[in-house]
Design a protein around this motif. Structure first.
Motif, PDB file in Angstrom:
ATOM      1  N   ASP A  15       1.150  -1.169   0.025  1.00 23.73           N
ATOM      2  CA  ASP A  15      -0.157  -0.179  -0.158  1.00 23.73           C
ATOM      3  C   ASP A  15       0.865   1.211  -0.206  1.00 23.73           C
ATOM      4  O   ASP A  15       0.404   2.093  -0.050  1.00 23.73           O
ATOM      5  N   LEU A  16       2.297   1.279  -0.181  1.00 20.50           N
ATOM      6  CA  LEU A  16       3.176   2.179  -0.130  1.00 20.50           C
ATOM      7  C   LEU A  16       2.782   2.910  -1.538  1.00 20.50           C
ATOM      8  O   LEU A  16       3.784   1.990  -2.750  1.00 20.50           O
ATOM      9  N   SER A  17       3.065   4.088  -1.786  1.00 19.16           N
ATOM     10  CA  SER A  17       3.331   4.836  -2.455  1.00 19.16           C
ATOM     11  C   SER A  17       5.019   4.778  -2.879  1.00 19.16           C
ATOM     12  O   SER A  17       5.587   4.515  -1.867  1.00 19.16           O
ATOM     13  N   LYS A  18       5.541   5.130  -4.368  1.00 23.56           N
ATOM     14  CA  LYS A  18       6.622   5.155  -4.447  1.00 23.56           C
ATOM     15  C   LYS A  18       7.407   6.333  -3.334  1.00 23.56           C
ATOM     16  O   LYS A  18       9.049   6.512  -2.469  1.00 23.56           O
ATOM     17  N   GLU A  19       6.536   7.027  -2.825  1.00 24.73           N
ATOM     18  CA  GLU A  19       7.615   8.397  -2.187  1.00 24.73           C
ATOM     19  C   GLU A  19       7.868   8.277  -0.328  1.00 24.73           C
ATOM     20  O   GLU A  19       8.628   8.354  -0.180  1.00 24.73           O
ATOM     21  N   GLN A  20       6.402   7.067  -0.498  1.00 24.61           N
ATOM     22  CA  GLN A  20       6.716   6.897   0.528  1.00 24.61           C
ATOM     23  C   GLN A  20       7.269   5.479   1.414  1.00 24.61           C
ATOM     24  O   GLN A  20       8.320   5.495   2.063  1.00 24.61           O
ATOM     25  N   LEU A  21       7.833   4.890  -0.209  1.00 21.12           N
ATOM     26  CA  LEU A  21       9.006   3.970  -0.111  1.00 21.12           C
ATOM     27  C   LEU A  21      10.563   3.927  -0.025  1.00 21.12           C
ATOM     28  O   LEU A  21      10.603   3.754   1.381  1.00 21.12           O
ATOM     29  N   VAL A  22      10.359   5.124  -0.352  1.00 21.94           N
ATOM     30  CA  VAL A  22      11.901   5.995  -1.054  1.00 21.94           C
ATOM     31  C   VAL A  22      12.435   6.435   0.833  1.00 21.94           C
ATOM     32  O   VAL A  22      13.291   6.295   1.493  1.00 21.94           O
TER      33      VAL A  22
END
Length: 462
Positions: A143-150
């Motif tokens: 459920d993480l977005s790209k920005e959250q993953l980074v």
């Protein structure tokens, strides 16, 4: 739950994860790249020499078998050493330590730890350790977005300890407490040895190397002279143990290769069959990094030299894994000889310096072995161990012929072979064969220990 180094290996995993999010690959903390030097051998003879050396190192217990392990050793990285390779590296480190700490009164040994922060680089370009389970947990959060993953990965990196690539930072941190030890007087040095990590080539998986470090603190007006001094001392040390000293040389580092904080550099190199490789690097670093480490507080860095100046730093950093390979390469000789009615044969021998040779003496039994002869060998072996003379218990396993036995020990670099026979029980006489001359002589068994001790000591003092 095993710790792993977060480098390109993890970035590749993240890349696949982000691609599922239809985003471009994320650029994480950069790592230093090791530039691999490929073999530029110009002749078949050199290629054969390299192949012979590497095979001998495997066959004679210097390094463990396996192409990956051989490649690590060839590149000057720490590898899986065999018993003889481990002993050779230990001997080399001991000699380095004695040479550096005994060359002047004011050199002290220290032991530092990897720091979670790097005051010189603000943590950029570092190798860090994370637990693989933590990385897996982040990547499994669909459920993480790209920005959250980074962001999650960046926070994990910030919490993770860094891997040490050299000992300089630890020595700079130890400067102030050591300064009190020497009553705030210059010059003095801090020495340390151990394993460091270096980024490898494009694989992104770092490798270990056995590093030596001397960080020398001196007055700014004498830093150039001290760099010259340590260059002479270190080159002399490498050549002391060499069969062919001219293969070791020193040269100034071109100005375009100097780091911003370095005013001058010198490399001590060895001329391998595939080209020159650095063994030690000496840098005149000024005082910028020392000031950065101690947050620019000049008052606690000033010494009693009448000028209230901040000391300059001269660093000497060595790669002892490449040093091991250099001495093995330098000591290998292939001598052609006639052997009776047989065809021309080639004798391979590692003529390692007596101080560095992993095995000083091998003990063997002549024909007609008895229980009494084995007991004599065991007693003599115990005497060697008490005298700290490394011995190989060859009497536990016999080879078919004396020639095969001598060939094996020559390739192992064994200095002397002692043969215990029935004659020893009657007269106390033993046969002693020299690796370097192949001459066999007879001496009384009571003399062999003192003979070896004097021989090694004399070689060390040359």
């Amino acid at each position: 739950m095993l710790p792993i180094m977060l480098t390109c290996c993890v970035r590749n995993v993240l890349s696949r994860r982000l691609s599922r999010l239809k985003a471009s690959q994320c650029s994480l903390t950069p790592t230093l790249q090791y530039t691999r030097r490929h073999c530029s051998t110009s002749s078949t003879e050199d290629v054969d020499l390299v192949r012979t050396l590497m095979q001998l190192c495997v066959d004679r217990y210097y390094i463990s078998p396996g192409q990956t392990n051989v490649d690590l050793f060839r590149r000057g990285m720490s590898c899986r050493y065999g018993p003889l390779g481990m002993e050779l590296r230990r001997n080399l480190l001991d000699q380095w330590w004695h040479a550096v700490t005994r060359s002047t009164v004011q050199v002290f040994g220290i032991n530092t730890l990897s720091s979670s922060e790097d005051t010189a680089t603000d943590g950029r370009g570092q190798l860090r350790i994370v637990e693989s389970e933590h990385v897996k947990q982040i990547l499994e959060q669909q459920d993480l977005s790209k920005e959250q993953l980074v962001q999650e990965v960046r926070q994990l990196l910030q919490r993770s300890p860094s891997m040490r690539t050299n000992f300089l930072q630890g020595a700079l941190e130890e400067f102030v407490p050591s300064l009190e030890l020497v009553n705030r007087k210059l010059p003095f040095g801090l020495a340390e040895t151990g394993l460091c990590f270096q980024p490898s080539d494009g694989s992104g998986c770092p490798a270990e190397l056995t590093q030596t470090s001397l960080v020398w603190f001196c007055s700014p007006r004498t830093s150039s002279q001290w760099l010259d001094h340590w260059t002479r001392q270190r080159l002399k040390w490498w050549r002391k143990f060499a069969l062919s000293p001219s293969d070791f040389s020193s040269s100034d580092v071109p100005k375009e290769e100097l780091e911003e904080t370095v005013s001058r550099g010198v490399r001590i190199t060895y001329n391998f069959p595939w080209g020159q490789e650095p063994l030690e690097e000496l840098w005149s670093r000024g005082n910028t990094e020392l000031l950065q480490t101690h947050k620019g507080v000049r008052s606690k860095l000033q010494c009693r030299d009448g000028r209230k100046s901040v000391p300059c730093v001269v660093s000497v950093t060595g790669n002892m894994d490449r040093g091991v390979m250099a001495f093995l390469s330098n000591s290998l000789q292939q001598v052609k000889k006639e052997h009776g009615k047989q065809k021309l044969q080639q004798r391979k021998v590692l003529k390692l310096h007596p101080v560095l040779a992993p095995v000083k003496v091998a003990l063997d039994i002549g024909r007609g072995a008895t229980m009494e002869l084995r007991q004599v060998c065991e007693g003599l072996l115990q005497e060697f161990m008490e005298a700290k003379i490394s011995a190989w218990p060859g009497y536990l396993k016999s080879l078919p012929t004396v020639e095969q036995l001598n060939a094996k020990y020559d390739e192992m670099g064994v200095l002397f072979t002692v043969v215990i026979s029935e004659n020893t029980l009657e007269s106390g006489l033993i046969q002693v064969r020299s690796r370097d001359t192949t001459i066999k002589e007879t001496m009384h068994i009571s003399e062999i220990k003192n003979f070896l001790s004097r021989y090694i000591s004399a070689a060390d003092n040359i």
